[in-house]
Design an enzyme around this catalytic site. Structure first.
Site, PDB file in Angstrom:
ATOM      1  N   LYS A 127      -7.562  -9.963  -1.025  1.00 30.88           N
ATOM      2  CA  LYS A 127      -6.234 -10.509  -0.744  1.00 30.88           C
ATOM      3  C   LYS A 127      -6.401 -12.001  -0.493  1.00 30.88           C
ATOM      4  O   LYS A 127      -7.386 -12.417   0.138  1.00 30.88           O
ATOM      5  CB  LYS A 127      -5.657  -9.800   0.491  1.00 30.88           C
ATOM      6  CG  LYS A 127      -4.236 -10.232   0.853  1.00 30.88           C
ATOM      7  CD  LYS A 127      -3.686  -9.391   2.011  1.00 30.88           C
ATOM      8  CE  LYS A 127      -2.246  -9.768   2.344  1.00 30.88           C
ATOM      9  NZ  LYS A 127      -1.667  -8.917   3.403  1.00 30.88           N
ATOM     10  N   SER A 150       2.790  -6.634   2.625  1.00 28.31           N
ATOM     11  CA  SER A 150       2.536  -7.899   1.985  1.00 28.31           C
ATOM     12  C   SER A 150       1.345  -7.891   1.036  1.00 28.31           C
ATOM     13  O   SER A 150       1.192  -8.811   0.234  1.00 28.31           O
ATOM     14  CB  SER A 150       2.302  -8.970   3.048  1.00 28.31           C
ATOM     15  OG  SER A 150       1.104  -8.699   3.764  1.00 28.31           O
ATOM     16  N   SER A 184       1.196  -3.656   6.059  1.00 26.31           N
ATOM     17  CA  SER A 184       0.943  -4.312   4.768  1.00 26.31           C
ATOM     18  C   SER A 184      -0.162  -3.712   3.921  1.00 26.31           C
ATOM     19  O   SER A 184      -0.351  -4.135   2.777  1.00 26.31           O
ATOM     20  CB  SER A 184       0.639  -5.793   4.983  1.00 26.31           C
ATOM     21  OG  SER A 184       1.835  -6.470   5.169  1.00 26.31           O
TER      22      SER A 184
HETATM   23  N1  GLN Z   1       6.380  -5.983   6.544  1.00 28.13           N
HETATM   24  C1  GLN Z   1       5.890  -6.439   7.806  1.00 28.13           C
HETATM   25  C2  GLN Z   1       6.309  -7.867   8.042  1.00 28.13           C
HETATM   26  O1  GLN Z   1       6.925  -8.435   7.187  1.00 28.13           O
HETATM   27  C3  GLN Z   1       4.407  -6.271   7.891  1.00 28.13           C
HETATM   28  C4  GLN Z   1       3.628  -7.326   7.225  1.00 28.13           C
HETATM   29  C5  GLN Z   1       2.149  -7.168   7.370  1.00 28.13           C
HETATM   30  O2  GLN Z   1       1.646  -6.111   7.748  1.00 28.13           O
HETATM   31  N2  GLN Z   1       1.430  -8.246   7.116  1.00 28.13           N
HETATM   32  O3  GLN Z   1       6.030  -8.435   9.054  1.00 28.13           O
END
Ligand code: GLN
Length: 505
Positions: free
Chosen positions: A85, A160, A184
């Site tokens: 990532k 994400s 995410s």
């Molecule tokens: N969807 C969640 C957010 O937008 C989690 C994101 C993540 O785990 N990095 O904060």
């Protein structure tokens, strides 16, 4: 050898050991697929073809010399392609965190995760697309464009870590790293028909992983199966003195434990004695009917394989959601204050003075979702509001943890849908609150620092994958991988391939 991307990690290791193919051939195969097919998926921000070829050649040479030197054992990952990532710092390679703010940032050092995986001999093919600074659930906030779901390219891959999930589901890499602050890893794993694990907070070093919300962030892995995830997780876990929140804890041999458990099971009742907790709160309002039916069906299979289902209480996800969206932006507003146009990253043209430099660099460098969170977080932390919002949310965080602790007295794992829906259409969640609601089942885990895994549990009528989440108590990461692996010995959802993965190249 046109279907090398269909093979499990264990089969890839066998193939390398038995000289059916070399790491260079494997790397070439995956790089060719990325070149031919990623145009429609957009999972990579950077492809490091040259670096990958060199690493593969070095891995082949090392394997050959180990074989001639009396078969000295090699790391299982030696020569296996993977990708990171794009929020893990990689020395000499671009690290953008999906943001314009870091469009030209080349890190002078490797994140501990990157260094450990490199030391294990894996071959990094490049850096994967993501929501900007890991804020989002659909990979649409990336400055480098949305990622498309390999099961249906009109749909989102989740976020994400959408690039990581899409790349594995498309057969561009056999496994990949991700990070999980509020879901995410698990939610994109669910949307892309993969297995994804978010380890116990503190298991994996955060050193060199660009911070979103430091008390939540945790790195983990994506693979097509729990076993594949375990192979990549192994070198990532362990204490690191460079991360003050890294724990001193014994590291199990994840692969050996899950393989042993499968071998030990001879009576088709692998889950005899396993108590699976189900909370009403995780099957409530907003849960898509087809997702619910699919998850309940999978839970029946667990019961048929010996598990007992028990009802448990956990904090109402609406409260959990509000707590997360207070605390995570608060931490983000502090973490992201370092991006000011002075030291590194984007700087606006012709600033009038210092204030103009800060203001325009941050306004032009950060996207809309990141700016929204910085504003929310700054507000929650500001004098006069701190106690009402930030302190209160910290107290609720404690209650959420205590509710989980009580639930784990009566069960070994807690099961739920990973997300309330399957993958939705690109552009469908442009309302931020609608997007936040998609995180209801995943964020409690991060507030409590627990490990959790998402695994394929079936499909909707439209053929979209549905994920089942298993949440474990602290430091039961290996148990989660083993439980998912055992389920995968008796089900084949995880073996199904996306349309793109079925496409040859
Ligand atoms: N969807 C969640 C957010 O937008 C989690 C994101 C993540 O785990 N990095 O904060």
């Amino acid at each position: 050898m046109s279907d090398l991307h269909h093979l499990s990690i264990a089969k890839l290791i066998d193939g390398l050991d038995n000289k059916q193919f070399s790491s260079s051939e494997l790397t070439h195969h995956f790089l060719t697929r990325i070149e031919k097919l990623d145009g429609n998926i957009n999972s990579f921000i950077t492809v490091d073809a040259e670096g990958a070829r060199q690493a593969a050649a070095a891995a082949d040479a090392l394997r050959a010399s180990n074989l001639t030197n009396n078969n000295a054992p090699t790391s299982p990952l030696l020569g296996l392609p993977m990708a990171h990532k794009d929020l893990f710092c990689t020395q000499g390679l671009l690290t953008t965190a999906g943001s314009k703010m870091l469009y030209n940032f080349v890190s002078p050092y490797d994140a501990t995760v990157v260094a450990n995986i490199k030391a294990a001999g894996a071959v990094c093919l490049g850096k994967l697309n993501m929501d900007e600074f890991a804020m989002g659930s659909d990979n649409e906030s990336s400055y480098y464009g949305a990622v498309h779901n390999p099961w249906d390219v009109q749909r989102v891959p989740g976020g994400s870590s959408g690039g990581s999930a899409a790349a594995v589901a498309a057969g561009f890499v056999p496994f990949a790293t991700g990070s999980d602050t509020g879901g995410s890893i698990r939610q994109p794993a669910s949307f892309c028909g993969l297995t994804g694990i978010k380890p116990t907070y503190g298991a994996v070093s955060r050193f060199g992983m660009i911070a979103y919300a430091s008390s939540f962030d945790q790195a983990g892995t994506f693979g097509r199966s729990a076993e594949d995830c375990a192979y990549l997780l192994q070198p990532m876990v362990g204490h690191d003195s460079k991360d003050a929140t890294s724990f001193q804890h014994s590291v199990p041999n994840y692969v050996a434990e899950l393989q042993q458990a499968a071998q030990d099971c001879t009576d088709n009742r692998p889950f005899a004695g396993l108590r699976i907790g189900i909370a009403k709160a995780y099957f409530g309002e907003g849960l898509d009917q087809e997702v619910e039916t699919t998850v309940r069906q999978a839970l029946k299979q667990f019961e048929e394989l010996g598990a007992t289902i028990v009802e448990v209480h956990i904090t109402d996800p609406k409260i959990t959601l509000a707590t997360y969206y207070m605390l995570a932006p608060a931490e983000a507003s502090s973490n992201l204050s370092r991006f000011d146009g002075v030291r590194f990253g984007y700087r606006c043209d012709n600033p009038k003075d210092l204030t103009d430099l800060y203001t325009r660099s941050r306004s032009e460098g950060f996207g809309i979702e990141v700016q929204r969170r910085i504003l929310m977080g700054t507000y929650a932390l500001s004098a006069g509001y701190f106690d009402a919002y930030y302190t209160k949310a910290q107290k609720v965080r404690r209650v959420i943890l205590e509710d989980f602790n009580k639930a784990f007295v009566n069960c070994d794992v807690i099961a739920s849908p990973t997300a309330p829906t399957a993958a939705y259409a690109l552009g469908a969640a442009l309302d931020p609150v609608a997007m936040y609601l998609g995180d209801v089942y995943t964020i409690g885990v991060n507030l409590a620092g627990l490990p959790a895994i998402s695994m394929p549990a079936g499909f909707t009528k439209a053929g979209l994958p549905v994920g089942l989440q298993l949440i474990g108590n602290h430091w039961t990461d290996s148990k989660l991988l083993t439980t998912a692996h055992l389920f995968q010995q008796y089900s084949d959802y995880h073996t199904k391939l996306s349309g793109v993965a079925q496409t040859g190249a």
